[in-house]
Design an enzyme around this catalytic site. Structure first.
Site: not given
Ligand code: UN1
Length: 496
Positions: A175, A228-229, A233, A250, A284, A385
């Site tokens: 999804k 996601g956020s 999570g 993550e 992230c 964040e």
């Molecule tokens: C993400 O921002 O969710 O190391 C992943 C990195 C990328 C992956 C980021 N290979 O910035």
């Protein structure tokens, strides 16, 4: 020009059972519709879960090297379609084309990595304490797994999860974020063309709360993986706890770069700009905190401001664009709210801090690359964040202080240090409490052959991607076999 995306269930592209639709748009120019997409409901999820369940036995029993060959073909098809897919990423998600191509490259890399895993998928054999007995472990799939993926890496993150789950023998329901369903559909199309059998990979599009959450908590799903956020999570952790279902999360980050007095400042500057404003800060792993030692602080802030002010905003498909739009209005407004909070709490706005909406930027949400100086570690912009082009600069005097500032937040995804002193970088390497640490490089750009995952509130401790402790460990479970061929009752030490 708009593409019609469909759900993909049992190998058939199909509409939602209720026949409703939504659209995904180009965030750089929201007048452009990228795709019409099924607005799925729970009944669509039920169908997809049944399809994955039905396909599970044959896929599990297909030898892993054969599964790997299919992934290898998917990698080849990704290479063949790289330019078109990269452009689709840029159009649907907004990132600049070079990064759109990078998104696809991550999928290519993980495809070939996981294809090779098909000939490894190692368990272990160890000696038994008894004669004529052997001991080994082997990996088995979890079964039917649900994947819910974000918009910021609309090809790469689905690929990390899909290819790892597939090589282990799982069947899947994906999804994707409602911001980037066309990217996900393009990836699923490639998997189908590569020869993934019907029902092994299913795609269901629709809203996160209704469709995503229902899927992840579905009674006939065996494991769940979500990026996601933090808020989403944490909610999933609560919902899934009574189900005793493996859950990989993550989530957010508040990643920092430490710049020591002795650093190559030009290099650190490039890293800070790339880490802070790449993907408009919507990674992230974005470098949203710069922790700069006293002696070089003023100089570094000045250099940063100059470089940030020179970045060109625009449509990611234009070759001279450095920074694209925010994904949507809600995200743009959230970023502006953090800019307001930063000012209110007394941080010094040195560049940016506003929305640009003239001319070609009128139909997207563009925010000028923003730098706050004189930020203290307690300020909200230093702790929360933001997921946008906003960087906070904090100063310090000793390495220990810098390390404390990096570690003293709930997140623990990525961190970096710039210094020419090997003793300093070695201490930082040991003390930084993040899943990924960079020395003389920015906080972004993790490669697929090692695990990628956040510590503490950034993740559930089940990293993505390759390497020891990576995604194979999550998407497989270990079965231990003891075989006694002595033909008599033998007792292990503990039973004697
Ligand atoms: C993400 O921002 O969710 O190391 C992943 C990195 C990328 C992956 C980021 N290979 O910035």
């Amino acid at each position: 020009m708009a593409k019609a995306v469909r759900n993909f269930i049992s190998g058939i592209w199909s509409d939602s059972v209720e026949g409703k639709w939504f659209v995904s748009r180009n965030p750089a120019d929201t007048r452009e519709v990228i795709a019409e997409v099924p607005l799925s409901v729970r009944a669509d999820v039920d169908r997809a879960v049944s399809a994955a369940r039905a396909a599970q036995p044959d896929w599990r029993l297909l030898p892993a090297p054969r599964r790997g060959e299919i992934l290898y073909r998917a990698g080849e098809l990704l290479i063949k379609n790289k330019q078109a897919l990269g452009e689709l990423v840029s159009r649907e998600m907004g990132k600049v084309i070079a990064e759109g191509l990078g998104d696809v490259q991550e999928a290519i890399d993980i495809a070939f990595y996981m294809a090779g895993e098909g000939r490894r998928l190692q368990g272990e054999t160890v000696p038994s304490e008894l004669a004529d007995k052997d001991c080994k472990s082997l990996r088995e799939p979890l079964g039917v797994v649900a994947l819910v993926t974000p918009w910021n890496f609309p090809i790469a993150i689905p690929a990390w999860k899909l290819f790892a789950a597939l090589i282990c023998g799982n069947t899947i329901i994906l999804k994707p974020s409602s911001e980037t369903p066309a990217c996900a559909a393009a990836l699923v199309e490639i998997l189908a063309e590569a020869g993934v059998p019907a029902g092994v990979v299913n795609l269901v599009c629709g809203p996160g709360e209704e469709v995503g959450e229902y899927l992840l908590t579905h009674p006939d799903v065996d494991a769940a993986s979500f990026t996601g956020s933090c808020a989403a999570g944490e909610r999933l952790e609560r919902l899934l706890a009574p189900l005793h279902r493996p859950l990989a999360l993550e989530m957010g980050g508040k990643n920092a770069i430490i710049v020591m007095d002795d650093a190559d400042l030009k290099l650190a500057l490039e890293g800070a700009i790339w880490g802070g404003f790449g993907t408009s800060g919507q990674r992230c792993t974005a470098a949203s905190r710069l922790i700069v030692q006293e002696r070089v602080y003023d100089r570094f802030v000045k250099l940063l401001a100059e470089r940030a002010a020179s970045l060109r905003l625009g449509n990611g498909l234009k070759m001279d664009t450095d920074v694209g739009p925010l994904i949507n209005d809600a995200q743009g407004r959230k970023v502006l709210e953090y800019i307001r909070i930063g000012k209110e709490q007394g941080a010094k706005l040195v560049v940016g801090g506003y929305r640009l909406a003239d001319g070609e930027l009128a139909d997207g949400f563009f925010i000028a690359p923003t730098i706050f100086a004189d930020v203290t570690p307690a300020m909200r912009i230093a702790r929360e964040e933001i997921f946008g082009p906003v960087v906070s600069v904090i100063t310090f005097s000793t390495l220990d202080q810098a390390i404390d500032i990096v570690n003293d937040i709930p997140f623990g995804l990525s961190s970096a240090i710039y210094s020419r002193d090997v003793n300093i970088t070695a201490r930082a390497e040991r003390e930084l409490q993040t899943g990924v640490v960079y020395i003389n490089a920015s906080t972004i750009g993790a490669e697929v052959q090692l695990p990628f995952g956040g510590w503490r509130h950034s993740g559930s401790g089940h990293p993505e991607a390759g390497g020891k402790g990576g995604a194979i460990d999550f998407f497989s479970r270990v079965k231990v076999i003891y075989r006694d061929f002595s033909g008599k009752l033998q007792k292990a030490q503990i039973d004697k």
